[in-house]
Scaffold this motif. Structure first.
Motif, mmCIF file in Angstrom:
data_model
loop_
_atom_site.group_PDB
_atom_site.id
_atom_site.type_symbol
_atom_site.label_atom_id
_atom_site.label_comp_id
_atom_site.label_asym_id
_atom_site.label_seq_id
_atom_site.Cartn_x
_atom_site.Cartn_y
_atom_site.Cartn_z
ATOM 1 N N THR A 109 -7.245 -11.855 2.373
ATOM 2 C CA THR A 109 -7.578 -10.641 2.783
ATOM 3 C C THR A 109 -8.214 -9.659 1.666
ATOM 4 O O THR A 109 -9.183 -9.151 1.869
ATOM 5 C CB THR A 109 -6.065 -9.839 2.992
ATOM 6 N N GLY A 110 -7.814 -10.010 0.468
ATOM 7 C CA GLY A 110 -8.736 -9.423 -0.645
ATOM 8 C C GLY A 110 -9.955 -9.989 -0.647
ATOM 9 O O GLY A 110 -10.944 -9.159 -0.867
ATOM 10 N N PHE A 140 -7.368 -16.599 5.457
ATOM 11 C CA PHE A 140 -6.670 -15.478 6.213
ATOM 12 C C PHE A 140 -5.681 -16.040 7.437
ATOM 13 O O PHE A 140 -4.654 -16.014 7.643
ATOM 14 C CB PHE A 140 -7.436 -14.545 6.849
ATOM 15 N N THR A 190 -2.860 -16.058 2.272
ATOM 16 C CA THR A 190 -3.496 -15.072 3.227
ATOM 17 C C THR A 190 -3.758 -13.753 2.394
ATOM 18 O O THR A 190 -4.832 -13.192 2.635
ATOM 19 C CB THR A 190 -2.714 -14.891 4.483
ATOM 20 N N ALA A 191 -2.752 -13.400 1.540
ATOM 21 C CA ALA A 191 -3.034 -12.092 0.838
ATOM 22 C C ALA A 191 -4.196 -12.224 0.026
ATOM 23 O O ALA A 191 -4.902 -11.520 -0.139
ATOM 24 C CB ALA A 191 -1.891 -11.746 -0.100
ATOM 25 N N GLU A 192 -4.420 -13.446 -0.670
ATOM 26 C CA GLU A 192 -5.632 -13.804 -1.532
ATOM 27 C C GLU A 192 -6.752 -13.519 -0.530
ATOM 28 O O GLU A 192 -7.975 -13.001 -0.913
ATOM 29 C CB GLU A 192 -5.475 -15.065 -2.046
ATOM 30 N N ALA A 223 -4.299 -10.716 -3.963
ATOM 31 C CA ALA A 223 -5.443 -9.798 -3.041
ATOM 32 C C ALA A 223 -6.352 -9.195 -3.936
ATOM 33 O O ALA A 223 -7.716 -9.400 -3.744
ATOM 34 C CB ALA A 223 -4.441 -8.865 -2.293
#
Length: 431
Positions: A267-268, A156, A263-265, A317
């Motif tokens: 966050t998930g 993130f 960052t999306a990954e 994510a």
């Protein structure tokens, strides 16, 4: 006082801080290194070589490394390896400053960083159960916090920082990662010492290594827990090898956008780590592990079909959420059921299977992208993940998890939430 309300020891806070700092540096380099490599070459196979180099130490030394960790002081092993990796990163940083970077140099550094990671990760995995008294509830809470911090920092916060630092010069993100390793080493050195495992005086190093590997392969539950990340790494490295190129060429993402995609990954992953205990309570640990594996496969399928950055980010994510939950539940279960004197070898054998599969995935991704299309590695990865889910579902069933926990801790077994499926509501969740 039950284990559900016991506090994590003070030493865990220092361990958590050390790994959080180190994970931030890892996130910086995770985004920066593929971009640095892209400044040197556009050849997918060359990029695959750099990616694969970091995983080769597990292929060459994985089981022996676990046997050594079971002989060594685990705290000392951790801080020494972090300090060594900090010094190592000064080499590519200097080369970048002098405009001497090359793909072979990056591959060599990746290999040595991977070797240090082999010993550090194995020692940390074996040290944590000792620090927490092998309490299943504390292990799950600790792994959830460690995984959450690792995901937040390495995925993130780190990738956007890595992309931004790269704009200041190719040496800057490498130096940032070196500083993180140094700070981690200083913190780890303050951790409480733990007794060394009882030595097996009659066994040679090779015999001890063989005993650890045999322990994994003879136990269907441990083997199932090991096969999931092994097959998963083939898939994920196939994706990772071409992800930067896919993002640039097919999604039209720039350098900063690539950091946001990672960052999306992350966050998930942070969400998945946070809800891992809830999933275990509702489904049972075995069923939860099967469901999260299926989610990962479907998410990669969505990534392969993505036509724009928003769909790709959502797919990553969802995939990250599945991975985050898996990486809390699986290791916590293994740490709760494996005897202390075998922990280093079992952990390294399981990790070796996963890491040895990674070079296959890296080169598979590069070959498929070169031979067919940049999306082909993503579709192949999704198929592998879904096939793995079906094969290992019975190996890590709730029934097997319940039996293993009863054998490891008969007195605590009835209270363990992994023993219940969705229809059972009375036992508290403590894995």
């Amino acid at each position: 006082m039950t284990s559900d309300i016991r506090k994590l020891p003070t030493g865990f806070g220092r361990l958590w801080t050390a790994q959080t700092v180190s994970s931030l540096g890892d996130g910086v380099s995770h985004a920066a290194l593929p971009l640095i490599a892209l400044t040197l070459t556009r050849d997918p196979m060359a990029l695959a070589a750099v990616t694969a180099a970091g995983t080769l130490p597990w292929l060459l030394f994985g089981v022996l490394g676990g046997a050594l960790v079971d002989r060594w002081d685990r705290r000392r092993t951790m801080w020494f390896m972090d300090a060594a990796r900090a010094a190592l990163l000064a080499i590519p940083a200097a080369a970048a400053a002098l405009d001497l970077l090359s793909i072979p140099l990056l591959a060599a550094v990746a290999f040595l960083l991977g070797l240090g990671g082999l010993f550090f990760d194995t020692a940390a995995t074996a040290y944590l159960p000792d620090l927490l008294g092998r309490d299943p509830a504390l292990l799950e809470r600790a792994n959830s916090r460690l995984r959450g911090a690792q995901t937040a920092m390495s995925g993130f916060a780190g990738p956007p920082a890595g992309s931004a630092l790269l704009a200041l010069g190719r040496a800057v993100p490498l130096l940032a990662d070196a500083v993180s390793f140094l700070l981690s080493a200083l913190l780890v050195r303050t951790l409480p010492a733990m007794p060394r495992p009882v030595p097996e005086a009659r066994d040679t190093l090779l015999q001890q290594a063989r005993a650890g590997a045999s322990y994994v392969f003879r136990d269907r539950l441990l083997l199932g827990l090991a096969l999931r990340p092994a097959v998963g790494n083939v898939a994920f490295l196939a994706v990772e090898t071409v992800l930067a190129l896919f993002a640039y060429d097919r999604l039209g993402i720039d350098t900063y956008g690539f950091g946001l995609l990672l960052t999306a990954e992350a966050t998930g992953g942070l969400l998945g780590a946070g809800i891992a205990s809830y999933l275990g309570r509702q489904l049972g640990t075995g069923t939860a592990l099967t469901c999260t594996a299926a989610v990962e496969g479907l998410a990669i399928l969505g990534l392969a079909a993505a036509a724009n950055p928003y769909v790709a980010g959502l797919a990553l994510a969802v995939c990250g959420a599945g991975m985050g939950a898996t990486m809390v539940l699986g290791p916590s279960l293994r740490q709760a059921i494996v005897p202390a004197h075998l922990m280093g070898r079992v952990a390294s054998t399981s990790r070796m299977l996963a890491m040895c599969a990674a070079p296959i995935g890296a080169f598979l991704g590069g070959w498929l992208a070169t031979t067919y299309d940049i999306r082909t590695p993503l579709y192949a990865a999704a198929g592998l993940l879904l096939a793995m889910t079906a094969i290992t579902a019975s190996m890590t069933s709730n029934r097997r998890v319940e039996a293993a926990l009863r054998a490891a801790a008969p007195a605590a077994a009835p209270d363990h939430p992994a023993h219940k499926g969705p229809a059972q509501e009375t036992a508290p969740k403590v894995l």
